[in-house]
Design an enzyme around this catalytic site. Sequence first.
Site, short mmCIF file in Angstrom:
data_model
loop_
_atom_site.label_atom_id
_atom_site.label_comp_id
_atom_site.label_asym_id
_atom_site.label_seq_id
_atom_site.Cartn_x
_atom_site.Cartn_y
_atom_site.Cartn_z
N HIS A 249 0.82 -1.22 0.00
CA HIS A 249 0.00 0.00 0.00
C HIS A 249 0.85 1.26 0.00
O HIS A 249 0.35 2.34 -0.31
CB HIS A 249 -1.00 -0.01 1.17
CG HIS A 249 -0.45 0.36 2.51
ND1 HIS A 249 -0.09 -0.59 3.45
CD2 HIS A 249 -0.22 1.55 3.08
CE1 HIS A 249 0.33 0.03 4.55
NE2 HIS A 249 0.27 1.33 4.34
N ASP B 82 0.20 -7.71 2.04
CA ASP B 82 0.67 -6.32 1.98
C ASP B 82 2.19 -6.22 2.04
O ASP B 82 2.76 -5.36 2.73
CB ASP B 82 0.05 -5.48 3.11
CG ASP B 82 -0.02 -4.00 2.77
OD1 ASP B 82 0.45 -3.62 1.67
OD2 ASP B 82 -0.50 -3.21 3.61
N GLY C 49 3.05 6.84 7.37
CA GLY C 49 4.39 7.18 6.89
C GLY C 49 5.41 6.16 7.35
O GLY C 49 6.43 5.98 6.71
N SER D 234 4.56 3.03 7.59
CA SER D 234 4.19 1.77 6.94
C SER D 234 5.34 1.24 6.11
O SER D 234 5.99 1.98 5.37
CB SER D 234 2.98 1.99 6.03
OG SER D 234 1.83 2.32 6.77
#
Length: 268
Positions: free
Chosen positions: A60, A89, A156, A158
């Site tokens: 993402h 993810d 941020g 992530s």
Amino acid sequence: MRIPGLLLMLLFATGAQASAERYIQLSMHMVKILAAAPDGRINSGTGVQLDARHVITNCHVVGRAQNVIVARGSTGVPAQARSVDTRHDLCLLSIAQPMARPVEVSSSRTLKIGDEVHAMGFSGGKALSMSVGKVTALHEMDNAAVIETDAQFQQGASGGALFDSEGRLVGVLTFFIPGMKRHFAVPTEWMQAGLDNAQDVEMPVAATAPPFWAAAEADKPFFLRAIQHENDQEWDRLQAVTQEWVEAEPRNGAAIEAAVRASRLPPR
């Protein structure tokens, strides 16, 4: 009378020095991800240097970017997607030269509840930050454990790193539930298939499935459905999903514990 005060100052200084040293040590493995969206906007996130050629981040973070830069300080290099696992993810990127120091990787299976962990990422998309916390839960999923921690991070961060007390990568920071201040990292075990089968992937990456944490209700794992209903104070739905969880996984201790807890909550 002054000695205790001096001792406290010494202990504080020693602790601050140890924290600063740990920050420097762990930061050597971290990179920033800059992903250029088709509309020209730049999405930023975090990545971790796995080896000389590969960086791991969240899918993402990469999103629908046609161009991705892996940066450290004022230097950046183009990145190519090498494996894409949108369900978990996790996107593996390749770069021509290492931007950070390769990290030592460990398994989520080495963790237990209460273990100290460090969460590191570009929270807020700005400076690299580190928070210290504990493992608060280990959620079984797809032959590994999604790690829940009270070591906080923000948007941020992530794609950033969750390190164990030995400085080994045990999880990739992925999502959090703001209302409950619950933070989650996906396990390093899920990276292995991408590393084993790495090959150039056309960009922008194709989203074959939404991330498990952002999927439709029926496609989310039971533990996450239960947490979300608790967060929303939907007690009837919480009791229903925990009962379904127990019926589907009758030997799962976490399911039984969740069902018992839900049964003690008042109906909405």
